[in-house]
Scaffold this motif. Sequence first.
Motif, PDB file in Angstrom:
ATOM      1  N   CYS A  54       0.868  -1.264   0.120  1.00 32.47           N
ATOM      2  CA  CYS A  54      -0.039   0.052   0.112  1.00 32.47           C
ATOM      3  C   CYS A  54       1.002   1.366   0.057  1.00 32.47           C
ATOM      4  O   CYS A  54       0.514   2.327  -0.646  1.00 32.47           O
ATOM      5  CB  CYS A  54      -0.980   0.068   1.160  1.00 32.47           C
ATOM      6  N   TYR A  87      -7.001  -3.558  -4.076  1.00 34.15           N
ATOM      7  CA  TYR A  87      -6.191  -4.282  -3.289  1.00 34.15           C
ATOM      8  C   TYR A  87      -7.218  -5.379  -2.700  1.00 34.15           C
ATOM      9  O   TYR A  87      -8.143  -5.284  -2.007  1.00 34.15           O
ATOM     10  CB  TYR A  87      -5.466  -3.645  -2.227  1.00 34.15           C
ATOM     11  N   TRP A 136     -10.198  -1.497  -1.405  1.00 31.70           N
ATOM     12  CA  TRP A 136      -9.742  -2.916  -0.984  1.00 31.70           C
ATOM     13  C   TRP A 136     -10.990  -3.579  -0.767  1.00 31.70           C
ATOM     14  O   TRP A 136     -12.050  -2.964  -0.568  1.00 31.70           O
ATOM     15  CB  TRP A 136      -9.036  -2.616   0.440  1.00 31.70           C
ATOM     16  N   ILE A 151      -6.049   2.390   5.561  1.00 32.69           N
ATOM     17  CA  ILE A 151      -6.557   3.007   4.304  1.00 32.69           C
ATOM     18  C   ILE A 151      -7.872   3.498   4.381  1.00 32.69           C
ATOM     19  O   ILE A 151      -8.159   4.596   3.768  1.00 32.69           O
ATOM     20  CB  ILE A 151      -6.463   1.743   3.280  1.00 32.69           C
ATOM     21  N   ILE A 163      -6.211   4.014  -3.097  1.00 32.47           N
ATOM     22  CA  ILE A 163      -6.410   2.562  -2.826  1.00 32.47           C
ATOM     23  C   ILE A 163      -7.774   2.248  -2.521  1.00 32.47           C
ATOM     24  O   ILE A 163      -8.380   2.960  -1.643  1.00 32.47           O
ATOM     25  CB  ILE A 163      -5.309   1.970  -1.592  1.00 32.47           C
TER      26      ILE A 163
END
Length: 243
Positions: free
Chosen positions: A101, A115, A173, A164, A171
């Motif tokens: 990350c 991700y 996820w 995050i 990013i």
Amino acid sequence: MTTLVVGASGATGINLVEQLLNRGQKVKVIVRSPEKLPKSWINNDLLQIISASVLELSDKEMSEHVFDCHSIASCLGHNMNWKGIYGQPRKLVTDTTRRLCNAIKTNNPESPVRYVLMNTTGNRNRDLNEPISFGQKIIIGLLRLLLPPHVDNEKAADYLRTQIGQNNDFIEWVAVRPDGLTIEEEVTDYEIHPSPTRSAIFNAGKTSRINVGHFMTNLISDDDLWNKWKGQMPVIYNKSSLD
């Protein structure tokens, strides 16, 4: 689109890479022992094999490897032997997630990188305050004391949830939570739920590794499915295990 896969030589990682390649997607894999990979991968033009221990890569090398990647998938896990459970690195999954990350953020991508983390139903999604029985709380507490890999799985997902978060510029996820993992040859019907529908300790279901790979592949390649589950920790069960 290119996907970087770590843990590609494991039983689930191999299924994920195979299904990505079968859909014509470019894939990079970082593996410590390339000789463990299927021989059919060696001459596949869609696949780039990076021979390295992921945590031994420098920050610069990590950033270079993720630079052109639309998505990253982690199927990392600890070997279920004494060294794998109690040896180093104890935070393999968490440290790899953090460093990947950080590499993404260093590259300042124009659009968010996906991700996808393979996790476990033994780990609760604390964003949803998922209820578990008192007995399961006791067992999970013992697992935290006795099994470092369980703590690693918890901390990796917690990093995505808390560090995050839901509104990161670089990013997005999803943490995929299978139940008891099995080996099957073909993809079968499966169901996805926001939270476990049964006890991971006292009434575990089954999830084939090939189904996990299939769902992770769909997340990577299907925008609608991604938007449905991003920022969440979906649980996957083989449909037959719910009967």
